[in-house]
Each structure stands twice: as structure tokens, then as C-alpha cells.
Write an enzyme that holds these catalytic residues in place. Structure first.
Site, PDB file in Angstrom:
ATOM      1  CE  LYS A  17      -4.369  -1.238   1.982  1.00 51.86           C
ATOM      2  NZ  LYS A  17      -5.238  -0.989   3.132  1.00 51.86           N
ATOM      3  CG  ASP A  53      -8.635   1.426   3.529  1.00 53.79           C
ATOM      4  OD1 ASP A  53      -9.442   0.631   3.018  1.00 53.79           O
ATOM      5  OD2 ASP A  53      -7.416   1.176   3.648  1.00 53.79           O
TER       6      ASP A  53
END
Ligand code: ATR
Length: 285
Positions: A68, A105
Site C-alpha cells: 500500500k 479506506d
């Protein structure tokens, strides 16, 4: 003849990812000629794997642990949200071949709470402080999401206080006060809180238990755990017992997937009970 739309998730390991089932459910439901596969990619292969996306007709991918952060340097653009969170989870290839990265997210966390505690979210948890447990990547997403909806006071409780202090920087230009609190002082941090979010891995299957005393937490505070395996964590069970409104972590996974699906496959997919059941059926218990 239209080409098959391809997407997937890259991670290491990636076999336990629930994303193929999640996106597979939507592909079937919306009758889209597309695929979503899991790609095991080791850290030193990430750059090549991303290059291959461009050449093999992909619309994009999700990225999971450990890619990520590293992926941020391998794409053409990183949006503001991902930059603030310091990580990306969704890559989108445009028709002109440029590769854009975002992080969904924060959206996932907020939409999950909105779905299960809409009034409390609309009232910004009655204007009371919110408590985030943890200071890792998931905490950064929670911080960005909560600051963006207009929460004014955020207490970050973390074992390593310096990490919590560093997080405050992310929202320093926003109208929000961030306080870093030690793990030892966590019980005091719950006083007057309107929301408690666990972003640590504690309480997850195979991890140590999350050791909390909720006595000081107001009974109307919303309690959200981002851990979803098990679905009913020790924290949620304890909160439910004292009648706090609770929000489990599965919805965050479902909502964070939405923007990628929309960008790759052209349909804004619905998060509903059918999807939840399909993912729960393969989720570790
Ligand atoms: P992620 O990026 O997925 O959020 P992470 O960066 O590994 O994961 O963060 C895990 C979080 O759980 C951290 O806040 C960590 O605290 P530290 O910053 O002090 O490491 C927290 N955590 C993990 N094990 C813990 C434990 N035994 N007690 C308290 N906090 C713990």
C-alpha cells in the site's frame, strides 16, 4: 466484440483476501463481462507487476499488505486522500494509459458507520470527542475520514505515543483538535466520548485480545471495530452487553470496494445483505 474487463488484488500473501468473492458477487449480480482475480506479488516484484497491468488490458487493481505504501512511487498520480493517509489501496488505469491511485479506506470506514448509526454520524457523535485506538495505516484512514466529516476533537490512543503524535500532523490544517494518549491512560480517554473505533489488530483471530475497560465510556457512544474476523469481537460483545450501539468491521471492507468497482466496471454497486452474506460465507469465523 468488447474485451473482458480485468481487475484484481495484489498482495503477499493474498490467498486469504475476501475481495475476489466480493467483486465476483457484484460482477455476477450486474452481469458484467469482467474478472477479478487474486495475484500473489512479492514486494520486489511489485514494480513489474504494475507495469504488466498496463500491457495486459487491466482496468486496475486493489492493493493490500505489503504494497500500500510502495505503490505510491510506481503510479502516475496519487490523489489527495491517499496522500494524506500515506497509502493507496486502489489503482485505476485510464483509457489514455495513465495509472491513478487512491485510498478508499476512509470512505469505507465512514460509510459503514453511516449505514449502521446514521443519526449519530449526522450529529457528529453529538459533538463529543471520538477515540481512535491505534496509530497504523487503518488509524490514519479513520483520522482522515472523521476529520473530513467535521468531527472537532479526536483522541488517538496508542501503545507508542510518538506514532499517535505523528498522526496529528495529517489534519493539522483542518478545524480539529487531535490529542495523543498513551495506552495506559486509555480508560480516561473514553470519558465523554461519542465514538470509539478500534483500528489495532488486537482481538483479531490469532492475535492477542484487546484488553479494555469500558466503564468510563458513555452508554450512547457508538463502538466500531474494524476487525471483522471474528465478526463479533470481544470489544463489540462487551459494548453490546452494556447496550452501546455497535458497528462491526465487515461493512468497511464492503464499502471501500465500491469506488474501485465503479471505476473499473462502470456500475456503482450496492452494498446490501446479499453481498454481506456472500462475503461472510467465506470469511474466517
Ligand atoms: P495497520 O497499518 O494495519 O493499521 P500497524 O501499522 O501494524 O497496522 O498497526 C497496528 C496497531 O496495533 C498499532 O497502533 C500498534 O501499536 P504500536 O504503534 O505501538 O505498535 C497496535 N498494537 C499492536 N499490538 C499491540 C499490543 N499488544 N498492545 C497495544 N497495541 C498494539
Amino acid at each position: 466484440m468488447s474485451a473482458l474487463l480485468r481487475a484484481g488484488v495484489m498482495g503477499w500473501p493474498v490467498t486469504h483476501s475476501l475481495s475476489p468473492v466480493l467483486h465476483g458477487h457484484w460482477l455476477k449480480r450486474y452481469e458484467i463481462a469482467g474478472t477479478y482475480e487474486a495475484f500473489p506479488v512479492q514486494p520486489d516484484e511489485l514494480s513489474d507487476a504494475i507495469d504488466r497491468l498496463r500491457n495486459e488490458g487491466f482496468r486496475g487493481v486493489n492493493l493490500t499488505v505489503p504494497h500500500k505504501e510502495a505503490a505510491m512511487d510506481l503510479v502516475d498520480s496519487v490523489d489527495d486522500n491517499a496522500r494524506r493517509i500515506g497509502a493507496v489501496n486502489t489503482l485505476i488505469l485510464s483509457d489514455d494509459g495513465t495509472l491513478a491511485a487512491t485510498n478508499t479506506d476512509a470512505y469505507g470506514l465512514i460509510e459503514n458507520i453511516r449505514a449502521h448509526a446514521p443519526e449519530q454520524l449526522a450529529e457528529k457523535f453529538r459533538g463529543r470527542p471520538v477515540v481512535i485506538l491505534g496509530a497504523g495505516g487503518a488509524a490514519r484512514a479513520a483520522l482522515v475520514g472523521l476529520a473530513d466529516i467535521g468531527v472537532r476533537e479526536i483522541r488517538i490512543v496508542n501503545r507508542t505515543v510518538a506514532r499517535a503524535e505523528a498522526l496529528a500532523e495529517i489534519v493539522s490544517d483542518q478545524n480539529v483538535t487531535v490529542e495523543a494518549i498513551s495506552w495506559r491512560a486509555r480508560t480516561e480517554a473514553f470519558v465523554d466520548a461519542g465514538l470509539l473505533v478500534n483500528t489495532t489488530t488486537l482481538g483479531m483471530q490469532g492475535q492477542a485480545a484487546l484488553d479494555l475497560d469500558l466503564t468510563t465510556l458513555p452508554k450512547d457512544a457508538v463502538v466500531n471495530d474494524i476487525v471483522y474476523a471474528p465478526l463479533e469481537t470481544g470489544l463489540l460483545a462487551a459494548a453490546r452487553l452494556r447496550k452501546n450501539p455497535v458497528v462491526d468491521g465487515l461493512g468497511m471492507l464492503l464499502y471501500q470496494a465500491r469506488a474501485g468497482f465503479r471505476a473499473w466496471f462502470g456500475v456503482d454497486p450496492e452494498v446490501d445483505d446479499d453481498l454481506r452474506s456472500a462475503v461472510l460465507a467465506v470469511s474466517p469465523k
